[in-house]
Structures are given as C-alpha cells and as structure tokens.
Enzyme design. Structure first.
Site, PDB file in Angstrom:
ATOM      1  CG  ASP A   8     -16.575 -33.077 -20.064  1.00  0.00           C
ATOM      2  OD1 ASP A   8     -17.175 -33.560 -19.100  1.00  0.00           O
ATOM      3  OD2 ASP A   8     -15.827 -33.753 -20.807  1.00  0.00           O
ATOM      4  CE  LYS A  70     -19.371 -36.293 -14.012  1.00  0.00           C
ATOM      5  NZ  LYS A  70     -18.831 -36.133 -15.356  1.00  0.00           N
ATOM      6  CD  GLU A 171     -20.615 -36.572 -18.675  1.00  0.00           C
ATOM      7  OE1 GLU A 171     -20.396 -37.768 -18.893  1.00  0.00           O
ATOM      8  OE2 GLU A 171     -20.360 -36.020 -17.592  1.00  0.00           O
ATOM      9  CG  ASP A 194     -18.900 -40.525 -22.330  1.00  0.00           C
ATOM     10  OD1 ASP A 194     -17.751 -40.815 -21.933  1.00  0.00           O
ATOM     11  OD2 ASP A 194     -19.437 -39.435 -22.096  1.00  0.00           O
TER      12      ASP A 194
END
Ligand code: AMP
Length: 525
Positions: A8, A70, A171, A194
């Site tokens: 992850d 990211k 994800e 999430d």
C-alpha cells in the site's frame, strides 16, 4: 520460487504485507514499525534517507525532505493539483522535460517515480529481510481515482526499484479482499469508505461465492487528513497573528514544527476531548523569541473539519445513487485509512449509512493485506477467487465542439470491449482524428489525453453519412486498444495506448541503474 507481497504505497505511510500460512501478515521493519513513512530525504552531507529516518530529520532539513509524492505522481507541472501542492510543501517543485512535475532534493532535480521508487525499495527490503527470501513480484495499490498516467507512473516507480508489478489494484478493492477473507464466504454488499492522508475513496462491492465485483467507485484525489491538518494550521496561524502580529508563514522551520504539532493534536483529539500544543521558541522577532502554547478542544477541530467530512458523505450519496442502490442495501460499511479514526468521521458515516461501521479491521493495514492476498492469487490462482474490477474513469474520444463522447463509461467492469458509432462532420471528409481521453468531465480537454491517431481512407460522402466504428478494448491490466473502422469500406486503424508517465524508457533504465548502486550504499548505512 520467491515470495509475493502487497504494497500500500500511501501518501503519508506505506505498508507491506505477505500471505503467510494462508493469512495476510503485515511485515514489520527491523525496528518493529509496521508503517514506513513515505518520506525521502538527502542530508547536507549527501546521505540518502528513506522512511522513518527521512521523516525524523524533516524539521531540520525541510527543503530536502520529500513527502506526499503521491500527490504529484503522474501529474503535469501546470496541473491544478501540482500548483496547490506547490504552495503547501517546503520543497521545490519544478517542471520536468516532459511537462511532468519534478522535485528538487539535495540540489538535484528528481522525477516523482524516482522518489516513489525509493519508498518501494524500502518496502521490498523490509519484506526481503523479514521473509529471508527474494521478492518475485508485488501487487501495488493506488486510489480508485488514479488515471492511467498515475498508474503508469507507479509502475515505472516499481521498475526503477527493481520490483516486478503483478498488478496495480484499487485501494478499496484491496480492503474488500482482506475483509472478505476474514469474514468468509457470504453474499453481501459492502461499502469501503477510505479516508487517508491525501485522498478519499468510496467503493461499493458485491461478494458472492468467491466472486468480488466492484459495482461503483468514486472519490477525490485531493481530499484527505492533510487538509484537516491544514485547517488546524490555518486556525493557529490566525490565532498567532492576532496575538503577536507575526505572519508565521514566512518562517519555514516554524511552519514545519507547526505542521507536525497540528497533526499530532488532531490524532490526539480522536481519543481525547482536548489536546495541548506547546511550541517553545517557535519563531524569532526583533523583540526576541516567541513561544506558542494553546489547548485545542475536539469541538473546535470538528467545527474546522466538518465541511470536509460532509464532502466525503456527499460523494458516498452520489456513488450509491450511481450504483442504483439505497443505503439499506449495504450490509457492511468498512472504514479504511488513518483519518477514519476521527470520531466525527465515525459518527457521520454511521449517521449516513444508518448503521455502525465495521471497525474490526485495522484501517492502516487492511489495504496492504488485501494486496498481498491478490498478489498470491495471481501467482497461484485459486479458481474460487475471482476479482472483477472496474474503470473508475470514463474512456472516450473527442467529438465536435471539443465534447467528450464516452465509449467505456465509468464503473464498467474490466476486461471490456465496447463499440460506438461516429460519423463525419463535413462533406467528403476522408479522414478523422481519433483523440482518446480518460476522465469524467464533459469537455474532452478537461480530461487526461491518452493518445491520438488518424483514420484515413474514409468513403467520400455527405457529412453524417459514413459509419465510423470506434472500439475500445481494455484488458484487466488496464491496457487500452482502440480501433477505428470505416464500417462501409473496411478501412481500419488500431493503436494500443499505454499512458505516458512522464518518463522515457531510457530515463527509467538509467534511474534503475542508479538505484541499484545506491541500494548498496543504503544497506551499509
Ligand atoms: P493513511 O493515508 O491511511 O496512512 O492515513 C494517514 C492520515 O490519517 C493522516 O492524515 C493522519 O494524520 C491520519 N490519522 C492517523 N491516525 C489518526 C487518528 N488516530 N485520528 C485521526 N487521524 C489520524
């Protein structure tokens, strides 16, 4: 045979897991930590630091410590997101040779996949050391909302790190896989909410007899825990300005300390109703040092973050609607991502879905766990486990007036082949330009361009008469083949489109070589 792992690769933290004795297992580093901070730094004496060591020195070396990479991966320098990030981070972001965003660290300009490669390398090394085995391949997760360019840039990062990518998965899909494994076979609809450091996603999945189907997914790549930190920072800056008439924004070191303190206070406020912020010698003025002390109440934080949480709930509502579902249809709500530990998030999700969310899984680790399950399934497929994923962004072409015509609508299960008919816009037009875009915007140029080609040799006729068939064929790896055909003449043109990540193959090879020599140096530190 070596081992496979799930990674992850997070905005704030990275987690690595492997399937051991049929169960996902989060791999701790040699110091016992289960999360690797997604930080990279170069020190004044030119040492390269990754993870916790990079994070630890971020206050004293803010310009050369890269975090939240990211947010930048696979993005153009002049994109809105990059420009916003530019104003928020102490390191320098510059334009790369392909218009991509790059960062300056230790006096050198580095591409974002290169930075992410260092984080992935650390994850690979942690796994290799613990498992005492080579790593054969990894499943790496990305937000459901990542477009092809961002996914390709992530694949490039893995390649630079010498890591074979078995699959890039979303994800929320990974979280659902891990949840399903714990839960056992059961037919149900679940929602994965999430809320991480930098992004928000909601996905609706259907489970039945070993088939996991993603029905709908949506999110915001620019909504996360960091935005809540920034709200608190803004509040403190105003408070400081009122009390001392000093603008702390000008003091890079003070801002770094404030950033850390704000996040710490926010986290504390998840378990306590008040948090103390104490920052002695926060800044220097001509009158001497200023110390800052304050107490933040949970109520205050909730007031500052309420509209951000509301935005996530609005996305949940539209996602359910998009999937043609009612709240009552959802059997279980799973909370993923560190920010879901905030009581306000738990309250608001419970209120919206009309049921308490399931908190039996660890929100920081479940994504990596799911990725490790999927990685294992790819190399030793169990016929009872089938994952049906979807495209979170529509794929289509530009038509008259710059409009975006969808060929594969968002939330379509992949692999998929879809064909749509188009025609010419003027008489005797013998060629058409097929410009392929990905995104959810109505105007083509507001989406990401994946490529273009020309279909020539079209039958000469009045405008609107020729039949031009455009077929999109997307495989489960997310690789898109586009074919345009004059249905009357049989003339055909096919291209395979793979998003360009901002790096050329030569650059990737060079970076990979550099990384291999640096790896040795890193191991010796
Ligand atoms: P992730 O991207 O899942 O690693 O989530 C990181 C985000 O979760 C960061 O913004 C953290 O500040 C936030 N976070 C971690 N733990 C907590 C907590 N206990 N309460 C509130 N936010 C948290």
């Amino acid at each position: 045979m070596g081992k496979t792992i799930g990674i992850d690769l997070g905005t704030t933290n990275t987690c690595v897991a492997a399937l051991l004795n049929g169960k996902p297992f989060v791999i701790p580093s040699s110091t016992g930590t289960r999360l690797i901070p997604s930080y990279f730094a170069v020190t004044n004496d030119e040492k390269t630091l990754i993870g916790v060591r990079a994070k630890r020195q971020s206050i004293t070396n803010p310009q050369n410590t890269i975090f939240a990479a990211k947010r930048l991966i696979g993005r153009k320098f002049d994109s809105k997101e990059v420009q916003i990030t530019k104003g928020k981070v102490p390191y320098q972001i510059v334009e790369g040779p392909h218009g991509d965003a790059r960062v300056v660290c230790g006096g050198k300009t580095m591409s974002i996949p290169e930075i992410s490669a260092f984080i992935l390398l650390e994850a690979k090394n942690v796994a290799q050391e613990f498992l005492e085995d080579d790593i054969d391949g990894a499943c790496i997760t990305v937000p459901a909302y990542f477009n092809e360019t961002q996914r390709q840039a992530t694949i490039d990062a893995a390649e630079i790190a010498g890591l074979k990518v078995l699959r890039i998965i979303n994800e929320p899909t990974a979280s659902a896989l891990a949840y399903a494994q714990k839960r056992g076979k059961k037919n149900e609809l679940i929602a994965v909410y999430d809320f991480g450091g930098g992004t928000f996603d909601i996905s609706i999945l259907e489970f039945g007899e070993g088939v996991y189907e993603v029905l709908s997914t949506a999110g915001n790549t620019y909504l996360g825990g960091e935005d809540i930190d920034n709200r608190l920072i803004r509040y403190i800056l105003d408070d400081f300005k009122k009390a001392h008439d000093v603008d702390l924004m000008q003091d890079v070191m003070a801002m770094q300390r404030l950033k850390e303190a704000a996040e710490r206070a926010k986290i504390e406020l998840s378990s306590q109703t008040e948090a103390t912020i104490s920052l002695p010698f926060l800044t220097e003025t001509s009158h001497g040092s200023i110390h800052y002390n304050t107490v933040i109440m949970r109520n205050k934080l909730e007031e500052l973050m309420e509209d951000l949480v509301r935005q996530t709930i609005e996305i949940c509502a539209s996602t359910l609607e998009g999937a043609g579902l009612k709240k009552d249809d959802i059997h279980e709500v799973i909370l993923v991502g560190g920010q879901t530990r905030a009581p306000l998030v738990i309250r608001k999700t419970a209120e919206f879905f009309g049921k308490q969310p399931n908190r039996s899984i660890n929100p920081d680790e479940v994504v990596a766990e799911g990725a490790s399950i999927h990685a294992y399934n790819i190399v030793s497929p169990l016929p009872s486990n089938i994952l049906v994923d979807i495209t979170a962004l529509s794929l289509g072409i530009q038509t008259k007036g710059g409009m975006f015509a969808e060929v594969i609508p968002r939330n379509t299960a992949v692999p998929v082949t879809k064909t749509r008919r188009f025609t010419t816009t003027y008489d005797n037009q013998d060629a058409v330009r097929i410009a392929v875009y990905q995104g959810n915007e109505k105007i083509a140029q507001d989406n990401e361009m994946l490529g273009e080609f020309v279909l020539s040799g079209i039958r000469l006729a009045k405008k609107g008469d020729p039949n031009i068939e455009v077929s999109f064929d997307m495989n489960s790896e997310g690789i898109l083949r586009v074919t345009a055909k004059d249905a009357d003449m049989g003339t055909e043109q096919t291209v395979t489109l793979e998003a360009a990540s901002g790096l050329s193959n030569d650059e990737i090879t060079l970076m990979k070589k550099k990384m291999m020599s640096l790896e040795l140096e890193l191991k010796e530190q």
